[in-house]
Design a protein around this motif. Structure first.
Motif, PDB file in Angstrom:
ATOM      1  N   UNK A   1       0.840  -1.190   0.000  1.00 37.28           N
ATOM      2  CA  UNK A   1       0.000   0.000   0.000  1.00 37.28           C
ATOM      3  C   UNK A   1       0.881   1.249   0.000  1.00 37.28           C
ATOM      4  N   UNK A   2       0.316   2.355  -0.448  1.00 37.75           N
ATOM      5  CA  UNK A   2       1.108   3.585  -0.556  1.00 37.75           C
ATOM      6  C   UNK A   2       1.649   4.027   0.801  1.00 37.75           C
ATOM      7  N   UNK A   3       0.856   3.841   1.881  1.00 34.80           N
ATOM      8  CA  UNK A   3       1.315   4.291   3.192  1.00 34.80           C
ATOM      9  C   UNK A   3       2.248   3.293   3.869  1.00 34.80           C
ATOM     10  N   UNK A   4       2.589   2.194   3.181  1.00 38.21           N
ATOM     11  CA  UNK A   4       3.586   1.250   3.677  1.00 38.21           C
ATOM     12  C   UNK A   4       4.935   1.454   2.996  1.00 38.21           C
ATOM     13  N   UNK A   5       4.983   2.343   2.010  1.00 43.36           N
ATOM     14  CA  UNK A   5       6.238   2.624   1.315  1.00 43.36           C
ATOM     15  C   UNK A   5       7.206   3.346   2.248  1.00 43.36           C
ATOM     16  N   UNK A   6       8.472   2.943   2.275  1.00 36.45           N
ATOM     17  CA  UNK A   6       9.451   3.709   3.056  1.00 36.45           C
ATOM     18  C   UNK A   6       9.634   5.090   2.447  1.00 36.45           C
ATOM     19  N   UNK A   7       9.921   6.066   3.280  1.00 34.94           N
ATOM     20  CA  UNK A   7      10.053   7.435   2.786  1.00 34.94           C
ATOM     21  C   UNK A   7      11.169   7.553   1.763  1.00 34.94           C
ATOM     22  N   UNK A   8      12.314   6.964   2.067  1.00 33.86           N
ATOM     23  CA  UNK A   8      13.437   6.996   1.131  1.00 33.86           C
ATOM     24  C   UNK A   8      13.458   5.705   0.325  1.00 33.86           C
ATOM     25  N   UNK A   9      14.056   5.700  -0.860  1.00 36.69           N
ATOM     26  CA  UNK A   9      14.076   4.490  -1.690  1.00 36.69           C
ATOM     27  C   UNK A   9      14.830   3.353  -1.010  1.00 36.69           C
ATOM     28  N   UNK A  10      14.394   2.143  -1.275  1.00 38.36           N
ATOM     29  CA  UNK A  10      15.131   0.978  -0.800  1.00 38.36           C
ATOM     30  C   UNK A  10      16.350   0.770  -1.694  1.00 38.36           C
ATOM     31  N   UNK A  11      17.299  -0.022  -1.224  1.00 36.07           N
ATOM     32  CA  UNK A  11      18.487  -0.306  -2.028  1.00 36.07           C
ATOM     33  C   UNK A  11      18.096  -1.006  -3.331  1.00 36.07           C
ATOM     34  N   UNK A  12      17.070  -1.852  -3.272  1.00 38.32           N
ATOM     35  CA  UNK A  12      16.613  -2.538  -4.476  1.00 38.32           C
ATOM     36  C   UNK A  12      16.090  -1.538  -5.498  1.00 38.32           C
ATOM     37  N   UNK A  13      15.330  -0.540  -5.039  1.00 39.48           N
ATOM     38  CA  UNK A  13      14.807   0.476  -5.953  1.00 39.48           C
ATOM     39  C   UNK A  13      15.933   1.284  -6.580  1.00 39.48           C
ATOM     40  N   UNK A  14      16.942   1.600  -5.782  1.00 34.62           N
ATOM     41  CA  UNK A  14      18.035   2.433  -6.277  1.00 34.62           C
ATOM     42  C   UNK A  14      18.859   1.701  -7.330  1.00 34.62           C
ATOM     43  N   UNK A  15      19.074   0.414  -7.137  1.00 31.04           N
ATOM     44  CA  UNK A  15      19.989  -0.326  -8.007  1.00 31.04           C
ATOM     45  C   UNK A  15      19.294  -1.007  -9.181  1.00 31.04           C
ATOM     46  N   UNK A  16      17.964  -1.122  -9.135  1.00 28.95           N
ATOM     47  CA  UNK A  16      17.250  -1.829 -10.204  1.00 28.95           C
ATOM     48  C   UNK A  16      16.871  -0.874 -11.332  1.00 28.95           C
ATOM     49  N   UNK A  17      16.723  -1.444 -12.532  1.00 34.42           N
ATOM     50  CA  UNK A  17      16.269  -0.651 -13.676  1.00 34.42           C
ATOM     51  C   UNK A  17      14.836  -0.187 -13.430  1.00 34.42           C
ATOM     52  N   UNK A  18      14.525   1.013 -13.897  1.00 39.18           N
ATOM     53  CA  UNK A  18      13.208   1.593 -13.642  1.00 39.18           C
ATOM     54  C   UNK A  18      12.342   1.527 -14.888  1.00 39.18           C
ATOM     55  N   UNK A  19      11.105   1.095 -14.702  1.00 40.92           N
ATOM     56  CA  UNK A  19      10.140   1.027 -15.795  1.00 40.92           C
ATOM     57  C   UNK A  19       9.035   2.044 -15.517  1.00 40.92           C
ATOM     58  N   UNK A  20       8.990   3.099 -16.313  1.00 37.05           N
ATOM     59  CA  UNK A  20       8.000   4.153 -16.110  1.00 37.05           C
ATOM     60  C   UNK A  20       6.574   3.618 -16.200  1.00 37.05           C
ATOM     61  N   UNK A  21       6.386   2.566 -16.985  1.00 37.84           N
ATOM     62  CA  UNK A  21       5.050   2.006 -17.165  1.00 37.84           C
ATOM     63  C   UNK A  21       4.531   1.325 -15.900  1.00 37.84           C
ATOM     64  N   UNK A  22       5.422   1.105 -14.941  1.00 30.74           N
ATOM     65  CA  UNK A  22       4.987   0.466 -13.697  1.00 30.74           C
ATOM     66  C   UNK A  22       4.171   1.413 -12.823  1.00 30.74           C
TER      67      UNK A  22
END
Length: 298
Positions: free
Chosen positions: A144-165
């Motif tokens: 859920x949106x309110x379960x997202x950590x405020x700062x990016x996780x290491x996985x988010x930072x290092x993984x390729x980003x898909x805008x369509x997601x």
């Protein structure tokens, strides 16, 4: 009434050797904290902090759980377990006191065949772990949106980003619910805030370069560490990553770019595989000028 409640949870004569009264206070504490947690985290936290500092929680409850486990039926045990979980969630700073009671409760409900006590302590530990700053164990795509950590996780930072997601803002059709509106807009805002940082770290890991317009890189040396009860302050000497020697004018320009509240992502090995997050509380090129002529931040 706050005065009556304060009297009850600190009245030694009322609570001493009164099993039913202790069970009633457990139930009342659980009901009040559950109701407050749904209305206001701030008020719930304040209520539970007051409870953990009371005679009831410090002396009476641990002794009661240790000596009168047989008096706790299934409902009593479940209420107390849930109360301790709420306390760990909303009053993490009192974890030591909470764990003292939880340990006695775990011993009381322990079953050698099912290990209920051990399982409960493990679950309580997970509640505490989720409150640690920088908590990473979350599926940011499906949570859920309110379960997202405020700062990016290491996985988010290092993984390729898909805008369509990411779902786009709805302009022609209404949102199906308030939750959908918050979910879509919060994820987009979060991505907008951190995308340059994530891309910059990925580019630096691959090519040892980054676009200065998107992310500023510094070489830092630690000058001093100070701290209080809940915060650690690092006094850092900073220099532009691609400049070995800066003129005084360049140093002043660099320091002005580091603004109060800026988020810093620190790597100790240039690989950014272990991240240290910090925010700027002060930037002054005159700090520690005698030890290092470069700009300094805290």
């Amino acid at each position: 009434n706050q005065g009556i409640w304060d009297h009850i949870k600190n009245d030694e004569e009322l609570l001493k050797d009164n099993i039913q009264c202790v069970k009633d206070v457990i139930e009342l504490s659980f009901l009040l904290s559950t109701k407050l947690s749904k209305k206001s985290e701030k008020y719930c936290e304040r209520f539970l902090e007051g409870l953990t500092s009371s005679l009831f929680f410090i002396d009476v409850l641990p002794q009661f759980v240790r000596n009168n486990a047989s008096e706790l039926n299934r409902d009593d045990s479940e209420r107390l377990k849930s109360l301790l979980e709420l306390m760990m969630q909303f009053s993490t700073q009192t974890a030591t006191q909470i764990w003292n009671v939880a340990e006695h409760l775990a011993n009381a409900i322990e079953d050698n065949s099912k290990c209920q006590g051990v399982k409960y302590l493990a679950d309580l530990g997970k509640v505490l772990a989720r409150k640690v700053s920088g908590f990473q164990d979350v599926d940011t795509t499906n949570c859920k949106w309110n379960e997202l950590p405020t700062i990016p996780t290491e996985k988010e930072i290092l993984a390729a980003f898909d805008l369509k997601s990411l779902e786009p803002i709805k302009r022609k059709t209404p949102y199906t619910s308030k939750e959908e509106y918050l979910d879509i807009n919060y994820r987009l805002l979060r991505e907008e805030c951190f995308r340059n940082l994530c891309d910059g770290i990925q580019n630096f890991r691959e090519n040892q370069i980054c676009e200065a317009q998107k992310m500023k890189m510094y070489r830092i040396t630690l000058h001093r560490i100070t701290g209080g009860n809940t915060q650690i302050f690092l006094l850092l000497n900073c220099m532009d990553y691609y400049e070995k020697e800066n003129s005084l004018e360049e140093e002043e320009d660099t320091s002005n770019e580091i603004l109060y509240g800026s988020l810093m992502c620190i790597s100790l090995n240039k690989k950014f595989d272990r991240l240290i997050w910090a925010t700027v509380v002060k930037c002054d090129p005159r700090l520690c000028a005698q030890s290092n002529p470069n700009s300094n931040i805290k």
